[in-house]
Motif scaffolding. Structure first.
Motif, PDB file in Angstrom:
ATOM      1  N   ARG A  37       4.122  -7.932  -1.856  1.00  0.00           N
ATOM      2  CA  ARG A  37       3.437  -9.045  -1.208  1.00  0.00           C
ATOM      3  C   ARG A  37       4.322  -9.688  -0.136  1.00  0.00           C
ATOM      4  NH1 ARG A  37       2.324 -12.439  -6.462  1.00  0.00           N
ATOM      5  NH2 ARG A  37       4.294 -11.450  -6.991  1.00  0.00           N
ATOM      6  N   THR A  59       1.086  -7.721   4.488  1.00  0.00           N
ATOM      7  CA  THR A  59       0.443  -7.882   3.186  1.00  0.00           C
ATOM      8  C   THR A  59       0.438  -9.364   2.836  1.00  0.00           C
ATOM      9  OG1 THR A  59       2.555  -7.487   2.046  1.00  0.00           O
ATOM     10  CG2 THR A  59       1.066  -5.593   2.325  1.00  0.00           C
ATOM     11  N   SER A  60      -0.650  -9.801   2.229  1.00  0.00           N
ATOM     12  CA  SER A  60      -0.793 -11.198   1.856  1.00  0.00           C
ATOM     13  C   SER A  60       0.270 -11.589   0.832  1.00  0.00           C
ATOM     14  CB  SER A  60      -2.185 -11.439   1.287  1.00  0.00           C
ATOM     15  OG  SER A  60      -2.313 -12.755   0.798  1.00  0.00           O
ATOM     16  N   GLY A  61       0.583 -12.885   0.798  1.00  0.00           N
ATOM     17  CA  GLY A  61       1.560 -13.371  -0.168  1.00  0.00           C
ATOM     18  C   GLY A  61       1.045 -13.431  -1.588  1.00  0.00           C
ATOM     19  N   ALA A  62      -0.255 -13.247  -1.778  1.00  0.00           N
ATOM     20  CA  ALA A  62      -0.846 -13.271  -3.127  1.00  0.00           C
ATOM     21  C   ALA A  62      -1.719 -12.040  -3.311  1.00  0.00           C
ATOM     22  CB  ALA A  62      -1.682 -14.541  -3.317  1.00  0.00           C
ATOM     23  N   LEU A  63      -1.827 -11.589  -4.558  1.00  0.00           N
ATOM     24  CA  LEU A  63      -2.718 -10.473  -4.861  1.00  0.00           C
ATOM     25  C   LEU A  63      -4.162 -10.952  -4.883  1.00  0.00           C
ATOM     26  CD1 LEU A  63      -0.798  -8.657  -7.774  1.00  0.00           C
ATOM     27  CD2 LEU A  63      -0.798  -8.087  -5.337  1.00  0.00           C
ATOM     28  N   TYR A  72      -3.300  -5.357  -3.340  1.00  0.00           N
ATOM     29  CA  TYR A  72      -2.616  -5.865  -2.165  1.00  0.00           C
ATOM     30  C   TYR A  72      -3.657  -6.023  -1.054  1.00  0.00           C
ATOM     31  CZ  TYR A  72       1.646  -4.069  -4.435  1.00  0.00           C
ATOM     32  OH  TYR A  72       2.659  -3.800  -5.311  1.00  0.00           O
ATOM     33  N   LYS A  73      -3.635  -7.159  -0.373  1.00  0.00           N
ATOM     34  CA  LYS A  73      -4.480  -7.327   0.812  1.00  0.00           C
ATOM     35  C   LYS A  73      -3.637  -7.010   2.040  1.00  0.00           C
ATOM     36  CE  LYS A  73      -5.821 -11.387   2.500  1.00  0.00           C
ATOM     37  NZ  LYS A  73      -6.569 -12.656   2.701  1.00  0.00           N
ATOM     38  N   THR A 100      -3.021  -1.971  -6.851  1.00  0.00           N
ATOM     39  CA  THR A 100      -1.571  -1.962  -7.035  1.00  0.00           C
ATOM     40  C   THR A 100      -1.093  -0.809  -7.906  1.00  0.00           C
ATOM     41  OG1 THR A 100      -1.760  -3.478  -8.922  1.00  0.00           O
ATOM     42  CG2 THR A 100      -1.380  -4.461  -6.751  1.00  0.00           C
TER      43      THR A 100
END
Length: 270
Positions: A37, A59-63, A72-73, A100
């Motif tokens: 992330r 990638t975003s900091g949160a799932l 993962y975004k 993931t």
């Protein structure tokens, strides 16, 4: 065809579901320690000697949870700059929600605005049944279709993240990996050949890298089967640091100039 020639810089970056898999199920387990992330990589796109565009892969900091799976975004965004922006004005965003555990896409989205053209699409992947639900969000003629895809199917954004899971340290020059993928209504099998190690110059510095060459089918954009070279950092991250391509109408280079949120130190030549 002209639109895709001008959009080629973004296509180079991209060579990686609500109903996708049953709750809690993953098609496969693919352990990896190359990305996570909060990773952000910035690129400059050069068309010949011209600074044509900028792009970001992050990638975003949160799932996120898609079909009850942690994902993962991953987002790829690009925009033209300078004189290219005046004549072409490209504003593209490609996104994948990547499981993931399996590193397979559960959902892919693209929102593309290129001079004279716009497309907004969502693809939900059922990886267990090897089916994709494709929604075209055309405001005048929205459509929804079901498409059969290959087992362990990737798309453009998730395909690049999958390459980063490969054990390139153990591959010999000439060895290849084949990747089943879906894009824009078509299924295809992309073969990527490992060419060995090189040291490459980027705007972020001189980087030790692995060289990969995807085999290109005959087309009207890229010049020959080995027209594209992709360089991944020779370290734990294996981030794309440089892309080069020979087109029938010139040459394109996509050059990393900064990055943050990596899992390990970038393998720069000091």
């Amino acid at each position: 065809m002209r639109r895709w020639i001008y959009a080629a810089p973004f296509a180079l970056l991209l060579l990686a579901a609500q109903s996708a898999t049953g709750p809690g199920e993953a098609v496969r387990y693919l352990p990896q320690a190359s990305f996570g992330r909060g990773e952000v990589i910035n690129y400059k796109v050069h068309y010949g000697l011209i600074n044509a565009a900028e792009a970001t892969v992050e990638t975003s900091g949160a799932l996120e949870r898609v079909a009850d799976r942690p994902c993962y975004k991953a987002t790829v965004s690009g925009r033209t700059i300078g004189s290219f922006d005046f004549f072409l004005r490209i504003r593209d965003q490609w996104r994948a929600y990547i499981d993931t555990a399996s590193i397979l896409p559960m959902r892919a989205q693209r929102d593309i605005t290129e001079k004279g053209y716009h497309k907004k699409e969502t693809v939900d992947f059922d990886q267990l049944r090897a089916v994709a639900d494709v929604q075209d969000h055309d405001k005048d003629n929205p459509t929804r279709t079901s498409v059969k895809v290959a087992n362990n199917c990737l798309e453009l954004v998730s395909g690049f993240y999958y390459l980063r899971t490969l054990n390139l340290e153990r591959m010999r020059p000439g060895e290849s990996v084949k990747m089943p993928a879906y894009f824009d209504g078509s299924n295809f099998l992309l073969e990527v050949v490992f060419k060995g190690r090189e040291t490459v110059e980027t705007k972020a510095g001189t980087v030790r890298a692995f060289k990969l060459v995807p085999k290109m089918p005959a087309n009207k954009i890229f010049k020959g089967e080995n027209a594209i070279s992709v360089y991944l950092s020779d370290d734990r991250n294996k981030i794309p640091v440089l892309f080069q391509a020979e087109l029938f109408v010139g040459a394109v280079k996509v050059d990393m100039y900064q990055c943050r949120g990596l899992r390990a130190r970038l393998n720069l030549v000091r």
